[in-house]
Design a protein around this motif. Structure first.
Motif, PDB file in Angstrom:
ATOM      1  N   ALA A  22      35.529 -43.294  16.755  1.00  0.00           N
ATOM      2  CA  ALA A  22      36.847 -43.694  17.245  1.00  0.00           C
ATOM      3  C   ALA A  22      37.151 -45.137  16.848  1.00  0.00           C
ATOM      4  CB  ALA A  22      36.917 -43.525  18.768  1.00  0.00           C
ATOM      5  N   ARG A  23      36.181 -46.026  17.036  1.00  0.00           N
ATOM      6  CA  ARG A  23      36.394 -47.440  16.696  1.00  0.00           C
ATOM      7  C   ARG A  23      36.418 -47.668  15.196  1.00  0.00           C
ATOM      8  NH1 ARG A  23      32.603 -48.759  21.199  1.00  0.00           N
ATOM      9  NH2 ARG A  23      31.026 -48.907  19.583  1.00  0.00           N
ATOM     10  N   ALA A  24      35.509 -47.043  14.469  1.00  0.00           N
ATOM     11  CA  ALA A  24      35.396 -47.305  13.031  1.00  0.00           C
ATOM     12  C   ALA A  24      36.557 -46.718  12.235  1.00  0.00           C
ATOM     13  CB  ALA A  24      34.070 -46.753  12.495  1.00  0.00           C
ATOM     14  N   PHE A  25      37.012 -45.519  12.604  1.00  0.00           N
ATOM     15  CA  PHE A  25      38.000 -44.832  11.781  1.00  0.00           C
ATOM     16  C   PHE A  25      39.295 -44.496  12.513  1.00  0.00           C
ATOM     17  CE2 PHE A  25      33.758 -43.693  10.115  1.00  0.00           C
ATOM     18  CZ  PHE A  25      33.851 -44.350   8.893  1.00  0.00           C
ATOM     19  N   GLY A  26      39.365 -44.801  13.808  1.00  0.00           N
ATOM     20  CA  GLY A  26      40.569 -44.512  14.569  1.00  0.00           C
ATOM     21  C   GLY A  26      40.741 -43.046  14.913  1.00  0.00           C
ATOM     22  N   TRP A  27      39.655 -42.261  14.807  1.00  0.00           N
ATOM     23  CA  TRP A  27      39.728 -40.837  15.136  1.00  0.00           C
ATOM     24  C   TRP A  27      39.679 -40.656  16.648  1.00  0.00           C
ATOM     25  CZ3 TRP A  27      35.666 -38.888  11.047  1.00  0.00           C
ATOM     26  CH2 TRP A  27      36.184 -39.109   9.768  1.00  0.00           C
ATOM     27  N   THR A  28      40.023 -39.488  17.124  1.00  0.00           N
ATOM     28  CA  THR A  28      40.067 -39.197  18.550  1.00  0.00           C
ATOM     29  C   THR A  28      38.727 -38.645  19.018  1.00  0.00           C
ATOM     30  OG1 THR A  28      42.416 -38.691  18.381  1.00  0.00           O
ATOM     31  CG2 THR A  28      41.262 -37.886  20.340  1.00  0.00           C
ATOM     32  N   ALA A  29      38.114 -39.336  19.976  1.00  0.00           N
ATOM     33  CA  ALA A  29      36.837 -38.891  20.547  1.00  0.00           C
ATOM     34  C   ALA A  29      37.095 -38.267  21.910  1.00  0.00           C
ATOM     35  CB  ALA A  29      35.872 -40.054  20.677  1.00  0.00           C
ATOM     36  N   PRO A  31      34.825 -36.795  24.972  1.00  0.00           N
ATOM     37  CA  PRO A  31      33.498 -36.504  25.522  1.00  0.00           C
ATOM     38  C   PRO A  31      33.538 -35.258  26.401  1.00  0.00           C
ATOM     39  CG  PRO A  31      34.522 -38.304  26.730  1.00  0.00           C
ATOM     40  CD  PRO A  31      35.470 -37.917  25.624  1.00  0.00           C
ATOM     41  N   TYR A  32      32.483 -34.464  26.297  1.00  0.00           N
ATOM     42  CA  TYR A  32      32.291 -33.303  27.171  1.00  0.00           C
ATOM     43  C   TYR A  32      30.992 -33.539  27.923  1.00  0.00           C
ATOM     44  CZ  TYR A  32      36.042 -30.979  24.663  1.00  0.00           C
ATOM     45  OH  TYR A  32      37.265 -30.662  24.125  1.00  0.00           O
ATOM     46  N   GLY A  33      31.020 -34.468  28.854  1.00  0.00           N
ATOM     47  CA  GLY A  33      29.824 -34.856  29.582  1.00  0.00           C
ATOM     48  C   GLY A  33      29.024 -35.866  28.777  1.00  0.00           C
ATOM     49  N   PRO A  34      27.849 -36.238  29.263  1.00  0.00           N
ATOM     50  CA  PRO A  34      27.059 -37.277  28.595  1.00  0.00           C
ATOM     51  C   PRO A  34      26.360 -36.818  27.320  1.00  0.00           C
ATOM     52  CG  PRO A  34      25.866 -36.406  30.463  1.00  0.00           C
ATOM     53  CD  PRO A  34      27.235 -35.775  30.498  1.00  0.00           C
ATOM     54  N   ASP A  35      26.257 -35.494  27.113  1.00  0.00           N
ATOM     55  CA  ASP A  35      25.454 -34.984  26.000  1.00  0.00           C
ATOM     56  C   ASP A  35      26.247 -34.367  24.854  1.00  0.00           C
ATOM     57  OD1 ASP A  35      23.025 -35.695  27.194  1.00  0.00           O
ATOM     58  OD2 ASP A  35      23.004 -33.856  28.376  1.00  0.00           O
ATOM     59  N   TYR A  36      27.589 -34.439  24.925  1.00  0.00           N
ATOM     60  CA  TYR A  36      28.373 -33.852  23.843  1.00  0.00           C
ATOM     61  C   TYR A  36      29.681 -34.609  23.670  1.00  0.00           C
ATOM     62  CZ  TYR A  36      29.563 -30.420  20.390  1.00  0.00           C
ATOM     63  OH  TYR A  36      29.833 -29.825  19.188  1.00  0.00           O
ATOM     64  N   ALA A  37      30.060 -34.811  22.422  1.00  0.00           N
ATOM     65  CA  ALA A  37      31.348 -35.427  22.113  1.00  0.00           C
ATOM     66  C   ALA A  37      31.923 -34.771  20.869  1.00  0.00           C
ATOM     67  CB  ALA A  37      31.190 -36.921  21.888  1.00  0.00           C
ATOM     68  N   ASP A  38      33.224 -34.529  20.912  1.00  0.00           N
ATOM     69  CA  ASP A  38      33.965 -34.086  19.731  1.00  0.00           C
ATOM     70  C   ASP A  38      34.700 -35.299  19.182  1.00  0.00           C
ATOM     71  OD1 ASP A  38      33.351 -31.400  19.708  1.00  0.00           O
ATOM     72  OD2 ASP A  38      35.304 -30.731  20.438  1.00  0.00           O
ATOM     73  N   VAL A  39      34.796 -35.365  17.861  1.00  0.00           N
ATOM     74  CA  VAL A  39      35.555 -36.425  17.207  1.00  0.00           C
ATOM     75  C   VAL A  39      36.451 -35.750  16.176  1.00  0.00           C
ATOM     76  CG1 VAL A  39      35.441 -38.497  15.795  1.00  0.00           C
ATOM     77  CG2 VAL A  39      33.687 -38.089  17.521  1.00  0.00           C
ATOM     78  N   ALA A  40      37.772 -35.927  16.322  1.00  0.00           N
ATOM     79  CA  ALA A  40      38.717 -35.278  15.425  1.00  0.00           C
ATOM     80  C   ALA A  40      39.426 -36.321  14.580  1.00  0.00           C
ATOM     81  CB  ALA A  40      39.729 -34.476  16.228  1.00  0.00           C
TER      82      ALA A  40
END
Length: 111
Positions: A22-29, A31-40
């Motif tokens: 999210a910070r490096a490329f401006g993509w949307t992060a 989080p699905y709890g502490p153990d999973y994240a989607d980045v689009a």
């Protein structure tokens, strides 16, 4: 229709991985709890898994399908072997398979 649109990566810190993209490329992060994240971003979604029970051993390329049952039939008739039976997850349903050369991939259908 079949299209690669998702790659899931093993991560030692899924939330940190999501924030990085999210910070490096401006993509949307998302989080699905502490153990999973989607980045689009850039037409593809990346997943970061840090749950030790769900951690993929390598990046998992995921192919989107309109019809999951038909995709399974197509995979099996082409010589693929189902390695994980279809299961539900937030946003869809998927199965994993191994192609004849040994790579494991997944096919998913959004809900």
């Amino acid at each position: 229709m079949y299209a690669i649109d998702f790659v899931e990566f093993p991560s030692s810190a899924a939330s940190s991985s999501g924030r990085f993209f999210a910070r490096a490329f401006g993509w949307t992060a998302t989080p699905y709890g502490p153990d999973y994240a989607d980045v689009a971003g850039a037409g593809i979604t990346l997943g970061f898994q840090s749950d030790p029970d769900e951690l993929p051993p390598a990046p998992l390329v995921t192919i989107r399908a309109d019809d999951l049952d038909q995709a399974r039939r197509d995979v099996e008739s082409a010589g693929g072997v189902i390695t994980v039976e279809p299961f539900e997850f937030p946003g869809g349903r998927r199965f994993h398979f191994r192609e004849p050369g040994g790579c494991e991939l997944a096919v998913w259908r959004p809900t």
